[in-house]
Design a protein around this motif. Structure first.
Motif, PDB file in Angstrom:
ATOM      1  N   ASN A  70       1.047  -1.131  -0.203  1.00 21.38           N
ATOM      2  CA  ASN A  70       0.102  -0.077   0.178  1.00 21.38           C
ATOM      3  C   ASN A  70       0.609   1.207   0.000  1.00 21.38           C
ATOM      4  OD1 ASN A  70       0.487   0.012   2.837  1.00 21.38           O
ATOM      5  ND2 ASN A  70      -1.075   0.168   3.255  1.00 21.38           N
ATOM      6  N   ARG A  71       2.511   1.003   0.102  1.00 22.64           N
ATOM      7  CA  ARG A  71       2.836   2.366  -0.029  1.00 22.64           C
ATOM      8  C   ARG A  71       4.148   2.060  -1.469  1.00 22.64           C
ATOM      9  NH1 ARG A  71       3.248   2.521   5.618  1.00 22.64           N
ATOM     10  NH2 ARG A  71       2.307  -0.071   5.893  1.00 22.64           N
ATOM     11  N   PRO A  72       4.732   2.566  -1.926  1.00 24.78           N
ATOM     12  CA  PRO A  72       5.845   2.529  -2.686  1.00 24.78           C
ATOM     13  C   PRO A  72       7.416   2.297  -2.388  1.00 24.78           C
ATOM     14  CG  PRO A  72       4.872   5.330  -2.904  1.00 24.78           C
ATOM     15  CD  PRO A  72       4.337   4.303  -1.141  1.00 24.78           C
ATOM     16  N   ASP A  73       7.630   2.421  -1.205  1.00 18.35           N
ATOM     17  CA  ASP A  73       8.149   2.066  -0.577  1.00 18.35           C
ATOM     18  C   ASP A  73       8.167   0.799  -0.518  1.00 18.35           C
ATOM     19  OD1 ASP A  73       6.935   1.521   1.805  1.00 18.35           O
ATOM     20  OD2 ASP A  73       7.913   2.762   3.247  1.00 18.35           O
ATOM     21  N   ARG A  75       5.718  -1.364   1.860  1.00 18.67           N
ATOM     22  CA  ARG A  75       5.473  -1.799   2.822  1.00 18.67           C
ATOM     23  C   ARG A  75       3.908  -2.029   2.703  1.00 18.67           C
ATOM     24  NH1 ARG A  75       8.407   1.243   7.934  1.00 18.67           N
ATOM     25  NH2 ARG A  75      11.286   0.786   7.163  1.00 18.67           N
ATOM     26  N   THR A  77      -0.633  -3.284   4.471  1.00 20.60           N
ATOM     27  CA  THR A  77      -1.333  -3.137   4.547  1.00 20.60           C
ATOM     28  C   THR A  77      -1.587  -3.268   6.249  1.00 20.60           C
ATOM     29  OG1 THR A  77      -1.893  -4.978   4.000  1.00 20.60           O
ATOM     30  CG2 THR A  77      -3.043  -2.895   2.734  1.00 20.60           C
TER      31      THR A  77
END
Length: 210
Positions: A70-73, A75, A77
């Motif tokens: 859920n994040r560009p890096d 990581r 949910t």
């Protein structure tokens, strides 16, 4: 010329086999009308399911909620201790078992064996659920299966993912129940897990019988 043709044919067959082992899921839609508090209100344990199939679109939403990126890096949910990302989610159906690959949003075939009876174990009433999600934790991320940290973190991280599945199922109109009971040795063998991978929780998934 003949050798070139045979090489091309072999490459095509190899690519075809690879494509059959890896199934790309539809992009999970986050446009869900059910709010978090409505999902909490609707969440309840379901152990009896209809035979209605679950679409790939709905499965993609459910798996993304469980442990999707859920994040560009990269990581996810669900939180994990020290961001170890120790959790894997397997999807078991009548056609076999696949591993969810969060970063690819895809399913990788593991076995064609139908292991749902082993997942249901003595609670045979849930064995006919169209799908089971099996939550596995890798204790090697925390020092190995005998590590005190692993004994705590593996189960905590699995519980976070389990709660995500509960709430996502409620939001999507699906039924489920988190279960500890299952034939772990048979599942461990069927999935080809290492000695450090723990089969922690399973969720039967389906549309509830009225």
């Amino acid at each position: 010329m003949k050798k070139t043709f045979l090489l091309s044919l072999a490459l095509m067959m190899g690519l075809s086999a690879m494509s059959q082992d890896l199934v790309k899921l539809p992009e999970p839609s986050k446009d869900i009308s059910t709010t978090l508090f409505q999902a909490l209100q609707n969440r309840h344990s379901v152990r009896s399911f209809t035979a209605q199939d679950i679409s790939m679109e709905t499965l993609s939403q459910l798996l993304w909620a469980a442990t999707g990126v859920n994040r560009p890096d990269g990581r996810m949910t669900a939180p994990t201790a020290i961001n170890a990302q120790d959790i894997s989610v397997y999807v078991a159906s009548k056609d076999g078992v696949s591993l969810y690959l969060p970063k690819d949003n895809a399913l990788k075939a593991v076995t064609k064996q139908d292991i749902r009876k082993d997942v249901a174990a003595r609670q045979a009433g849930v064995a006919d659920a169209p799908l089971f999600l099996i939550i596995v934790s890798d204790a090697s991320k925390f020092g190995g299966i005998n590590s005190e940290n692993a004994k705590i973190f593996c189960r905590e991280d699995a519980a976070y993912v389990s709660q995500n599945i509960n709430l996502a199922a409620a939001a999507l109109g699906l039924g489920t129940v988190p279960r500890h009971i299952m034939n772990r040795d048979a599942i461990h063998t069927a999935l080809g897990l290492t000695e450090n991978q723990l089969v922690v929780i399973n969720h039967p998934i389906g549309y509830p019988k009225k």
